[in-house]
Design a protein around this motif. Structure first.
Motif, short mmCIF file in Angstrom:
data_model
loop_
_atom_site.label_atom_id
_atom_site.label_comp_id
_atom_site.label_asym_id
_atom_site.label_seq_id
_atom_site.Cartn_x
_atom_site.Cartn_y
_atom_site.Cartn_z
N LYS A 409 0.83 -1.21 0.00
CA LYS A 409 0.00 0.00 0.00
C LYS A 409 0.86 1.25 0.00
N ILE A 410 1.93 1.23 0.76
CA ILE A 410 2.84 2.38 0.83
C ILE A 410 3.53 2.60 -0.52
N ALA A 411 4.02 1.49 -1.10
CA ALA A 411 4.70 1.58 -2.39
C ALA A 411 3.75 2.08 -3.48
N GLU A 412 2.49 1.63 -3.45
CA GLU A 412 1.52 2.04 -4.47
C GLU A 412 1.23 3.54 -4.37
N TRP A 413 1.20 4.08 -3.16
CA TRP A 413 0.94 5.52 -2.99
C TRP A 413 2.05 6.34 -3.65
N PHE A 414 3.29 5.89 -3.44
CA PHE A 414 4.40 6.59 -4.10
C PHE A 414 4.37 6.37 -5.60
N SER A 473 14.45 -1.87 -2.12
CA SER A 473 14.03 -1.58 -3.51
C SER A 473 12.53 -1.50 -3.70
N TYR A 474 11.81 -1.05 -2.68
CA TYR A 474 10.41 -0.70 -2.85
C TYR A 474 10.28 0.75 -3.30
N LEU A 475 11.16 1.59 -2.77
CA LEU A 475 11.12 3.03 -3.02
C LEU A 475 12.50 3.52 -3.42
N ILE A 486 11.89 11.08 -0.74
CA ILE A 486 11.50 9.68 -0.95
C ILE A 486 10.45 9.67 -2.04
N ASP A 487 10.67 8.83 -3.08
CA ASP A 487 9.68 8.72 -4.16
C ASP A 487 9.63 7.31 -4.70
#
Length: 504
Positions: A409-414, A473-475, A486-487
């Motif tokens: 969920k966090i990765a998708e928001w970015f 390597s998620y962000l 952070i992106d």
């Protein structure tokens, strides 16, 4: 020592001013090695820790040092930099008697009952039991010399003093014209030579005759001086190949060579850092346990890094200086925002980089990367390593088909082109506001860390998660002039491709 002398209190001993009074007290001379041995035996029986403040050596180095002292050995402490070798040697002073009598005016610390120098012999012959006696404190019975290539025989052993010869109207053949060096002046003392391999071989040769035979040679003088010295040498294994070596005859005359080491656990390292850091107790600055462990983990990562010269070692001073800089980063931020108290953040670790770059020796690949990049990488690896102690392992989550990915969920928001900027000097309000933008981040921390009530720690962990997801390597993260951005990882990659095309 005879019992009569032992029963005297310290004031009664110090009241003794002549050789005759000293004899009546029941004093008996003993060598420094006997003194160290007997006092160590008493300390062990009384369960007194002589090496107070030395952490992580209880089952390794300290027992070896105690065995060496019991065996009356001269000691060589062999280990990489920052392993408390010199500090161990300095603490051996605690095993000396608080005061010992000396012939007053003697430059060689002559024992009144066993005089060594011609000065002491003459004085006792002239005055007999009226010979004046003074008392030497144990803190004055420690001599330390850093071995450098320019150290000479005159520095350590001595030389003929022409000015003394002229003043006393004596020929150069008279023993009284000798100016004694550090070693004879350390009679009845602990003498430490640091970085022994840096000492020129011919100087080392001059030492081993003292160790074995007890005689010294100065410009044709051969003096039989049964010096009583506890020698402690320190050496770094790197020096054996880079700068010099210990000559074999000298090494053969050292009773015990003791190998030192870095802390065997991160928690031992943490105790050392907290003990030694000068800024560890600022009341208005809070550093949580995870941040402290991160500092220690940076050193652990450096000691195994492909970019760092492991043969050179990574000193414990790295973590001490890093901790001090971390605290100062928080303090500076509070001052800039006019805030009275505050807690550590991951972005505060930007302040420890100067403490890292100056404390590590880089191999060729590391020099190519640059010390700043290597320091950033070490911090990132420390975050990655410690993250799985508190949160689910992202690699394990990815491999499992059954587990729900808590970080998705966090990765998708970015991934929706959202970014957050975590600036070094953000006020507490702006810092929390920025982290609260990320949906699900606070809930993730609450779910993974049960019973979390400290709000400052919760926001630290939220930031910790984001920086860890960068390492897994998620962000992606980018360095700004005054902080970090952070992106999204994929978006960042495409952005990089577009920039490359424009440059082409």
């Amino acid at each position: 020592m005879v019992k009569a002398y032992e029963k005297l209190d310290q004031d009664s001993k110090l009241a003794i001013k002549t050789l005759g009074e000293l004899k009546k007290s029941g004093y008996e001379a003993r060598s420094i090695k006997d003194e160290l041995r007997e006092n160590l035996i008493q300390s062990i029986k009384d369960q007194v820790n002589v090496f107070e403040g030395i952490l992580g050596y209880d089952d390794t180095v300290i027992p070896d040092v105690e065995r060496a002292i019991l065996s009356k050995h001269n000691i060589n402490l062999l280990g990489l930099r920052g392993q408390a070798k010199t500090r161990m040697a300095r603490l051996m002073v605690n095993l000396l008697d608080e005061y010992v009598p000396v012939v007053e005016g003697s430059e060689l610390n002559d024992d009144p009952l066993r005089p060594l120098s011609s000065f002491a012999h003459q004085l006792i012959e002239e005055k007999g039991d009226g010979t004046p006696v003074s008392w030497l404190h144990r803190d004055e019975r420690f001599t330390e010399k850093l071995a450098t290539p320019d150290v000479s025989i005159a520095d350590l052993i001595g030389d003929v003093d022409p000015i003394k010869a002229a003043a006393l109207k004596l020929p150069y053949s008279d023993e009284r014209v000798i100016h004694y060096g550090l070693v004879p002046r350390s009679h009845r003392c602990i003498f430490v030579i640091n970085e022994l391999p840096d000492l020129q071989p011919r100087i080392q040769v001059a030492l081993f005759n003292i160790l074995q035979e007890g005689d010294i040679q100065i410009r044709g003088f051969k003096l039989r001086l049964p010096l009583e010295i506890q020698f402690v040498f320190t050496a770094n294994p790197e020096d054996y190949t880079n700068r010099g070596s210990i000559v074999t005859p000298l090494k053969d005359r050292l009773g015990s060579q003791i190998i030192t080491h870095y802390p065997k656990s991160i928690h031992t390292g943490l105790k050392i850092t907290e003990q030694e850091a000068k800024s560890a107790n600022l009341e208005h600055v809070q550093v949580n346990e995870i941040a402290k462990l991160l500092i220690e983990q940076i050193a652990v990562e450096a000691r195994t890094s492909e970019y760092v010269d492991v043969n050179s070692g990574v000193s414990a001073r790295l973590t001490i200086s890093s901790y001090e800089n971390l605290v100062s980063s928080i303090e500076r931020r509070l001052l800039r925002n006019n805030e009275k108290e505050g807690s550590v953040r991951i972005t505060d670790f930007i302040g420890v980089i100067p403490s890292i770059t100056g404390k590590i020796e880089l191999v060729y690949e590391g020099e190519q990367e640059g010390p700043g990049i290597v320091a950033h990488n070490l911090i990132g690896k420390a975050i990655r390593t410690l993250f799985t102690d508190y949160f689910e392992d992202p690699d394990e989550v990815r491999k499992s088909r059954e587990k729900v990915d808590p970080y998705k969920k966090i990765a998708e928001w970015f991934g929706e082109e959202n970014v957050i900027d975590v600036l070094n000097d953000y006020s507490e309000k702006n810092y929390r506001k920025e982290l609260d933008k990320v949906p699900g981040l606070g809930d993730l921390v609450k779910k993974q860390i049960k019973g979390l009530k400290d709000e400052s720690l919760r926001y630290f962990l939220m930031e910790f998660v984001l920086f860890a997801l960068v390492e897994y390597s998620y962000l992606s993260k980018h360095t700004l002039d005054n902080g970090m951005r952070i992106d999204d990882l994929i978006g960042s990659m495409f952005s990089g491709f577009e920039e490359d095309e424009e440059n082409i």
